[in-house]
Design a protein around this motif. Structure first.
Motif, PDB file in Angstrom:
ATOM      1  N   ARG A 253       0.860  -1.186   0.000  1.00 14.17           N
ATOM      2  CA  ARG A 253       0.000   0.000   0.000  1.00 14.17           C
ATOM      3  C   ARG A 253       0.892   1.229   0.000  1.00 14.17           C
ATOM      4  NH1 ARG A 253      -2.843  -0.958   5.159  1.00 14.17           N
ATOM      5  NH2 ARG A 253      -1.434  -2.689   5.319  1.00 14.17           N
ATOM      6  N   VAL A 254       1.057   1.813  -1.169  1.00 13.85           N
ATOM      7  CA  VAL A 254       1.942   2.970  -1.341  1.00 13.85           C
ATOM      8  C   VAL A 254       1.228   4.040  -2.155  1.00 13.85           C
ATOM      9  CG1 VAL A 254       4.099   1.644  -1.163  1.00 13.85           C
ATOM     10  CG2 VAL A 254       3.014   1.922  -3.383  1.00 13.85           C
ATOM     11  N   SER A 255       1.691   5.270  -2.005  1.00 15.66           N
ATOM     12  CA  SER A 255       1.100   6.369  -2.756  1.00 15.66           C
ATOM     13  C   SER A 255       1.644   6.464  -4.176  1.00 15.66           C
ATOM     14  CB  SER A 255       1.347   7.692  -2.025  1.00 15.66           C
ATOM     15  OG  SER A 255       2.742   7.932  -1.911  1.00 15.66           O
ATOM     16  N   HIS A 256       2.846   5.934  -4.386  1.00 14.59           N
ATOM     17  CA  HIS A 256       3.505   6.020  -5.688  1.00 14.59           C
ATOM     18  C   HIS A 256       4.320   4.751  -5.924  1.00 14.59           C
ATOM     19  CE1 HIS A 256       2.717  10.254  -4.801  1.00 14.59           C
ATOM     20  NE2 HIS A 256       2.784  10.465  -6.097  1.00 14.59           N
ATOM     21  N   ALA A 257       4.700   4.542  -7.157  1.00 13.49           N
ATOM     22  CA  ALA A 257       5.574   3.429  -7.516  1.00 13.49           C
ATOM     23  C   ALA A 257       7.024   3.907  -7.354  1.00 13.49           C
ATOM     24  CB  ALA A 257       5.296   2.968  -8.944  1.00 13.49           C
ATOM     25  N   PHE A 258       7.483   3.894  -6.100  1.00 11.19           N
ATOM     26  CA  PHE A 258       8.816   4.403  -5.780  1.00 11.19           C
ATOM     27  C   PHE A 258       9.909   3.562  -6.445  1.00 11.19           C
ATOM     28  CE2 PHE A 258       6.044   5.610  -2.231  1.00 11.19           C
ATOM     29  CZ  PHE A 258       6.174   6.979  -2.319  1.00 11.19           C
ATOM     30  N   HIS A 259      11.055   4.181  -6.680  1.00 15.98           N
ATOM     31  CA  HIS A 259      12.226   3.539  -7.282  1.00 15.98           C
ATOM     32  C   HIS A 259      11.919   2.985  -8.675  1.00 15.98           C
ATOM     33  CE1 HIS A 259      14.321   4.098  -3.525  1.00 15.98           C
ATOM     34  NE2 HIS A 259      13.294   3.560  -2.902  1.00 15.98           N
ATOM     35  N   SER A 260      11.040   3.669  -9.392  1.00 13.06           N
ATOM     36  CA  SER A 260      10.716   3.261 -10.759  1.00 13.06           C
ATOM     37  C   SER A 260      10.620   4.506 -11.651  1.00 13.06           C
ATOM     38  CB  SER A 260       9.377   2.512 -10.790  1.00 13.06           C
ATOM     39  OG  SER A 260       8.286   3.410 -10.715  1.00 13.06           O
ATOM     40  N   ALA A 261      10.306   4.280 -12.912  1.00 12.73           N
ATOM     41  CA  ALA A 261      10.156   5.389 -13.861  1.00 12.73           C
ATOM     42  C   ALA A 261       9.049   6.347 -13.448  1.00 12.73           C
ATOM     43  CB  ALA A 261       9.877   4.836 -15.255  1.00 12.73           C
ATOM     44  N   HIS A 262       8.163   5.931 -12.563  1.00  9.43           N
ATOM     45  CA  HIS A 262       7.094   6.811 -12.085  1.00  9.43           C
ATOM     46  C   HIS A 262       7.655   8.004 -11.295  1.00  9.43           C
ATOM     47  CE1 HIS A 262       3.404   4.432 -13.037  1.00  9.43           C
ATOM     48  NE2 HIS A 262       4.356   3.563 -13.316  1.00  9.43           N
ATOM     49  N   MET A 263       8.901   7.951 -10.895  1.00  8.39           N
ATOM     50  CA  MET A 263       9.537   9.047 -10.157  1.00  8.39           C
ATOM     51  C   MET A 263      10.206  10.063 -11.080  1.00  8.39           C
ATOM     52  SD  MET A 263       9.107   8.585  -6.845  1.00  8.39           S
ATOM     53  CE  MET A 263       7.426   8.295  -7.353  1.00  8.39           C
ATOM     54  N   GLU A 264      10.327   9.741 -12.356  1.00  6.05           N
ATOM     55  CA  GLU A 264      11.041  10.596 -13.310  1.00  6.05           C
ATOM     56  C   GLU A 264      10.547  12.042 -13.310  1.00  6.05           C
ATOM     57  OE1 GLU A 264      13.680   9.891 -15.307  1.00  6.05           O
ATOM     58  OE2 GLU A 264      13.814   7.794 -14.660  1.00  6.05           O
ATOM     59  N   GLY A 265       9.243  12.244 -13.159  1.00  5.53           N
ATOM     60  CA  GLY A 265       8.668  13.579 -13.251  1.00  5.53           C
ATOM     61  C   GLY A 265       9.111  14.545 -12.167  1.00  5.53           C
ATOM     62  N   MET A 266       9.704  14.045 -11.100  1.00  2.67           N
ATOM     63  CA  MET A 266      10.137  14.944 -10.036  1.00  2.67           C
ATOM     64  C   MET A 266      11.654  15.015  -9.885  1.00  2.67           C
ATOM     65  SD  MET A 266      11.294  12.768  -7.385  1.00  2.67           S
ATOM     66  CE  MET A 266      11.175  13.657  -5.894  1.00  2.67           C
ATOM     67  N   LEU A 267      12.392  14.262 -10.666  1.00  4.70           N
ATOM     68  CA  LEU A 267      13.841  14.187 -10.468  1.00  4.70           C
ATOM     69  C   LEU A 267      14.560  15.507 -10.720  1.00  4.70           C
ATOM     70  CD1 LEU A 267      14.757  10.658 -11.862  1.00  4.70           C
ATOM     71  CD2 LEU A 267      14.425  11.379  -9.479  1.00  4.70           C
ATOM     72  N   THR A 268      14.165  16.251 -11.744  1.00 12.42           N
ATOM     73  CA  THR A 268      14.837  17.523 -12.029  1.00 12.42           C
ATOM     74  C   THR A 268      14.630  18.496 -10.879  1.00 12.42           C
ATOM     75  OG1 THR A 268      14.617  17.203 -14.413  1.00 12.42           O
ATOM     76  CG2 THR A 268      14.985  19.455 -13.642  1.00 12.42           C
ATOM     77  N   ALA A 269      13.399  18.632 -10.423  1.00 13.26           N
ATOM     78  CA  ALA A 269      13.113  19.535  -9.297  1.00 13.26           C
ATOM     79  C   ALA A 269      13.795  19.050  -8.025  1.00 13.26           C
ATOM     80  CB  ALA A 269      11.606  19.656  -9.079  1.00 13.26           C
ATOM     81  N   PHE A 270      13.806  17.751  -7.809  1.00 13.29           N
ATOM     82  CA  PHE A 270      14.485  17.189  -6.635  1.00 13.29           C
ATOM     83  C   PHE A 270      15.968  17.502  -6.698  1.00 13.29           C
ATOM     84  CE2 PHE A 270      16.588  13.793  -4.265  1.00 13.29           C
ATOM     85  CZ  PHE A 270      15.919  13.872  -3.049  1.00 13.29           C
ATOM     86  N   GLY A 271      16.567  17.348  -7.883  1.00 11.37           N
ATOM     87  CA  GLY A 271      17.984  17.666  -8.059  1.00 11.37           C
ATOM     88  C   GLY A 271      18.273  19.131  -7.774  1.00 11.37           C
ATOM     89  N   GLN A 272      17.370  20.030  -8.164  1.00  9.35           N
ATOM     90  CA  GLN A 272      17.560  21.459  -7.900  1.00  9.35           C
ATOM     91  C   GLN A 272      17.522  21.737  -6.398  1.00  9.35           C
ATOM     92  OE1 GLN A 272      14.423  23.027 -10.354  1.00  9.35           O
ATOM     93  NE2 GLN A 272      15.720  23.112 -12.178  1.00  9.35           N
ATOM     94  N   VAL A 273      16.590  21.105  -5.701  1.00 14.05           N
ATOM     95  CA  VAL A 273      16.535  21.265  -4.241  1.00 14.05           C
ATOM     96  C   VAL A 273      17.804  20.715  -3.616  1.00 14.05           C
ATOM     97  CG1 VAL A 273      15.345  20.532  -2.132  1.00 14.05           C
ATOM     98  CG2 VAL A 273      14.011  21.276  -4.120  1.00 14.05           C
ATOM     99  N   ALA A 274      18.214  19.517  -4.048  1.00 14.79           N
ATOM    100  CA  ALA A 274      19.408  18.878  -3.489  1.00 14.79           C
ATOM    101  C   ALA A 274      20.668  19.696  -3.768  1.00 14.79           C
ATOM    102  CB  ALA A 274      19.540  17.461  -4.042  1.00 14.79           C
ATOM    103  N   GLU A 275      20.732  20.372  -4.914  1.00 17.02           N
ATOM    104  CA  GLU A 275      21.891  21.224  -5.241  1.00 17.02           C
ATOM    105  C   GLU A 275      22.008  22.398  -4.271  1.00 17.02           C
ATOM    106  OE1 GLU A 275      24.432  21.098  -7.320  1.00 17.02           O
ATOM    107  OE2 GLU A 275      23.831  19.328  -8.454  1.00 17.02           O
TER     108      GLU A 275
END
Length: 170
Positions: free
Chosen positions: A77-99
């Protein structure tokens, strides 16, 4: 968390399968020929428990495949398919925050859940934005991390999270 919640609601799913990494890899290859969507390895918890993540239809096909063999398969029971291509849509923004964060070398040895081995600070593990973006997308090598910890002399484990599942597996 905010970035993940901003992702569109997807048809993603995750499942824990009572089988080895190799068995799941082979089943995924067979599944890819059936054109039912994409599914990926998301976690390696024990030699006989592997987590998959991806398109809900594809995950369900894998679950049914192993259930027909008498294997235990648990739909997570999860909100998203973590560790899969379903996360691609947030990676750029996540990278900007992490930078925008400051990183420091850890004062204790830390095991990377990407490799299951002691983090290699020389190549930026743990102390770079790129590492954390990669962590969102790649499978968690829990089993390998526990083995590395035991080989390093660790005798006690503590799990911090909502469901005390992983320490029992350790």
């Amino acid at each position: 968390g905010r970035l993940m919640h901003e992702l569109a609601v997807s048809d993603g799913a995750m499942a824990s399968l009572q089988c080895s990494e190799q068995e799941v890899r082979e089943a995924i290859v067979a599944l890819s020929a059936s054109d039912r969507g994409a599914v990926e390895l998301a976690g390696f918890n024990t030699p006989s428990q592997t987590v998959v993540s991806g398109d809900a239809d594809a995950v369900e096909v894998l679950v049914e495949h192993f259930e027909t063999q008498g294997r235990k398969a648990t739909r997570l029971r999860v909100s998203h398919a973590f560790h899969s291509a379903h996360m691609e849509g947030m990676l750029t923004a996540f990278g900007q925050v992490a930078e925008g964060l400051s990183y420091s070398e850890p004062s204790i040895s830390i095991i990377s859940d990407i490799t299951g081995k002691a983090a290699d600070i020389e190549v930026g593990e743990l102390i770079s934005a790129q590492y954390w973006v990669k962590q969102v997308r790649h499978a968690v090598r829990f089993m390998d991390g526990v083995q590395s910890a035991v080989e390093s002399g660790v005798t006690s484990f503590l799990e911090c999270g909502p469901d005390a599942v992983l320490c029992g597996l350790a």
